[in-house]
Design an enzyme around this catalytic site. Structure first.
Site, PDB file in Angstrom:
ATOM      1  NE  ARG A  88      -3.836   2.048   2.612  1.00 14.68           N
ATOM      2  CZ  ARG A  88      -3.805   2.966   3.577  1.00 14.68           C
ATOM      3  NH1 ARG A  88      -2.812   2.961   4.478  1.00 14.68           N
ATOM      4  NH2 ARG A  88      -4.733   3.881   3.678  1.00 14.68           N
ATOM      5  CG  ASN A 165      -4.709   7.213   5.503  1.00 15.42           C
ATOM      6  OD1 ASN A 165      -4.642   6.001   5.607  1.00 15.42           O
ATOM      7  ND2 ASN A 165      -4.384   8.037   6.495  1.00 15.42           N
ATOM      8  CD  GLU A 166      -5.890   6.709   9.649  1.00 16.31           C
ATOM      9  OE1 GLU A 166      -5.677   7.798  10.213  1.00 16.31           O
ATOM     10  OE2 GLU A 166      -5.237   5.684   9.920  1.00 16.31           O
ATOM     11  CG  HIS A 232      -6.553   2.153   8.998  1.00 19.71           C
ATOM     12  ND1 HIS A 232      -6.092   3.388   8.597  1.00 19.71           N
ATOM     13  CD2 HIS A 232      -6.738   1.436   7.855  1.00 19.71           C
ATOM     14  CE1 HIS A 232      -6.004   3.421   7.279  1.00 19.71           C
ATOM     15  NE2 HIS A 232      -6.400   2.246   6.801  1.00 19.71           N
ATOM     16  CE1 TYR A 234      -1.302   1.480  13.678  1.00 19.54           C
ATOM     17  CE2 TYR A 234      -3.262   2.306  12.567  1.00 19.54           C
ATOM     18  CZ  TYR A 234      -1.935   1.925  12.529  1.00 19.54           C
ATOM     19  OH  TYR A 234      -1.228   1.993  11.345  1.00 19.54           O
ATOM     20  CD  GLU A 261      -2.631   3.100   8.100  1.00 18.84           C
ATOM     21  OE1 GLU A 261      -2.432   3.375   9.315  1.00 18.84           O
ATOM     22  OE2 GLU A 261      -2.741   3.960   7.219  1.00 18.84           O
ATOM     23  CD1 TRP A 290       2.713   2.898  10.224  1.00 19.52           C
ATOM     24  CD2 TRP A 290       1.482   3.210   8.375  1.00 19.52           C
ATOM     25  NE1 TRP A 290       3.025   4.137   9.738  1.00 19.52           N
ATOM     26  CE2 TRP A 290       2.292   4.357   8.599  1.00 19.52           C
ATOM     27  CE3 TRP A 290       0.646   3.193   7.266  1.00 19.52           C
ATOM     28  CZ2 TRP A 290       2.262   5.466   7.743  1.00 19.52           C
ATOM     29  CZ3 TRP A 290       0.618   4.295   6.430  1.00 19.52           C
ATOM     30  CH2 TRP A 290       1.412   5.418   6.673  1.00 19.52           C
TER      31      TRP A 290
END
Length: 548
Positions: A88, A165-166, A232, A234, A261, A290
């Site tokens: 990516r 992105n985001e 994503h 996290y 990610e 990531w």
């Protein structure tokens, strides 16, 4: 990920409440869209991502911060060599960072294909829209894709377009559904036949379940029915239950989902990377870690290799590539490259004999003739030979490398292997013997280095080169190594070439002559991480200089 800077912390109380409420919601219902033309490359069927051939494709790869490190395009070869099937690539529309134009995008795609990688391209300028200053809309990102469409048309079987992105932070995220539908339809109207990927709001982590609960309607809004969703993971995803529930709901609803990610740690919490890897394997879902290298702002621990050097993996890189359910154990190359059945067993030819140049007391630059291969050479491995034993030195995508960390007045022998995408390794090249320069004594030169200004992620510096000899220097090359991953972005007074930490500067026409007892000054701007230590050694025309 926002950038090589820190991520915005997610409000945990609201996230936990949303999780509890989400458990009470029924599974998502998917609406079958109207009939549509068959995609020309990747396509979505029954909640799965398929290649044009009908082969089920599961992404196993990483993110690469190309827009901030355009000179690190050789990272794609290194990522492939680690076993990835997808990369990516971070791009910029020019709204927050330097724009990646159509020529650069075409080069990225060509490098992905050369290295037999599927290319997921994303615009990063949308990150945290509504909360992050300077962030732009998904509509603006769609305009960027339309402006570079010439570089992407015909690449539908190799490229997936990740629109932005985001695209929303924790403010205004309720607009995600309408904004995403509009961006998809804008691209379809402009003739894009690619599989599209859309990121979740809430800095990509969807703690409000906005994407989860509206994914079916977004998918139905795509006239090609060819959209993949990206979460994503996290700090929000710090328990196995949260990970299994979120991904499981998409699978049950037959909606395509990938983990676009994730990391092993983060400032907003400690994600459960082991469960992310295990569950994606169990459900045959794709993931993209990531990130390869170049992180800053306190999240340097997310680098998979140190300073873009594939020979220096971090603990996170070792876990992702070589650990349980990692890339090496689960990745399968895309069938579009023709080696899904392992039919490529032919090794490249041996590279040409290396030649040595720019020999100093601690380094040498090696150059060699290119190898050939029926499906393409993806990289080269430099080795040191010692009493018949081999020691890996470095890997590179090109036909040259600078070897550092050598001892003064010492003899070394080097050779090179070539490798292709299927993992075949060539015969070893003929060897070259090199003896480094004596240490201690310096040439008739002195160098002064100073930082004249700093800002987050960047700095300005000045290098003064003094001729301490009795005759003029007419034409010169200056070399040094940055100690903490700094990168030169612009220079006046000379022309820089940087390979890893090694910098080589050739004189500009107006600085080429340094009179006896005279000096010239170079100025430059650069990028940096949290620290910015000064170089400690310089050489002028191969002779070591004193440092003042």
């Amino acid at each position: 990920m926002r950038s090589p800077e820190r991520r915005r912390t997610v409000p945990r109380t609201a996230g936990l409440l949303a999780t509890l409420l989400g458990l009470l919601l029924p599974l998502l219902a998917v609406t079958t869209p109207a009939a549509h033309a068959a995609p020309t490359g990747f396509r979505v069927e029954n909640g799965r991502l398929l290649e044009a051939s009908g082969n089920d494709f599961v992404m196993r790869g990483v993110n690469h911060a190309h827009t901030w490190y355009t000179d690190r395009i050789d990272a794609l070869a290194h990522i492939k060599a680690k076993g990835a099937n997808t990369v990516r690539v971070v791009l910029s529309s020019g709204d927050r960072w330097t724009r990646n134009d159509a020529s650069d995008v075409a080069d990225v795609v060509a490098r992905c294909k050369q290295n037999r990688l599927i290319c997921v391209l994303e615009v990063h300028d949308t990150t945290g829209y509504g909360e992050q200053s300077g962030a732009v809309t998904l509509s603006r990102a769609a305009d960027y894709w339309i402006s570079v469409r010439g570089a992407l048309a015909g690449q539908e079987d190799h490229v997936i377009v990740n629109i932005g992105n985001e695209p929303h932070g924790n403010t205004g995220y309720a607009n995600w559904t309408a904004d995403t539908k509009a961006a998809i339809q804008k691209l379809r109207g402009a003739g894009f036949d690619h599989t599209l990927m859309v990121d979740a709001p809430n800095w990509g982590q969807d703690w409000t379940f906005t994407m989860r609960d509206n994914a079916a309607s977004v998918f139905a809004a795509d006239p090609d029915a060819n959209t993949v969703f990206s979460i994503h993971m996290y700090g929000v995803f710090d328990t196995a239950a949260e990970i299994r529930d979120y991904l499981g709901r998409f699978v049950a609803a037959k909606l395509p989902i990938v983990v676009g990610e994730f990391g092993h740690d983060h400032s907003d919490g400690n994600p459960d990377e082991d469960t992310i890897l295990a569950v994606t394997r169990q459900l045959d879902l794709g993931y993209l870690g990531w990130s390869w290298s170049g992180n800053g702002g306190g999240v340097e621990y997310l680098d998979m290799v140190t300073n873009f050097d594939p020979a220096r993996p971090t603990a996170w890189g070792t876990r992702l590539f070589d650990g349980a359910d990692g890339i090496a154990a689960t990745s399968e190359e895309a069938a579009v490259y023709g080696s899904g059945s392992g039919d490529d067993t032919t090794a490249p030819t041996a590279p040409g004999t290396p030649s040595a140049s720019a020999v100093t007391a601690s380094s040498v630059t090696l150059r060699w003739g290119a190898a050939t291969d029926a499906v393409g050479v993806t990289g080269y491995d430099v080795v040191r030979l010692d009493a018949g034993a081999e020691t890996a030195v470095t890997s590179t995508a090109g036909t040259s490398a600078t070897v550092t960390g050598l001892g003064a007045a010492t003899s070394y022998t080097f050779a090179v292997y070539a490798r292709d995408a299927a993992g075949n390794r060539s015969p070893r090249s003929a060897a070259v013997a090199v003896t480094t320069s004596p240490g201690g004594a310096t040439g008739a030169c002195a160098v002064g280095y100073r930082v004249t200004g700093e800002w987050p992620g960047g700095f300005q510096g000045e290098v003064t080169v003094r001729n301490t000899g009795n005759t003029a220097v007419d034409g010169w090359t200056l070399r040094w190594a940055f100690p903490a991953g700094q990168r030169i972005t612009h220079m006046w007074g000379g022309t820089p070439v940087q390979s890893g930490s090694e910098v080589t500067v050739t004189a500009a026409s107006y600085t080429a002559t340094i009179p006896a007892s005279g000096s010239v000054t170079l100025g430059f701007t650069g990028s940096r991480s949290a620290t910015n230590p000064s170089p400690t050694a310089f050489s002028l025309n191969g002779a070591d200089c004193s440092v003042t």
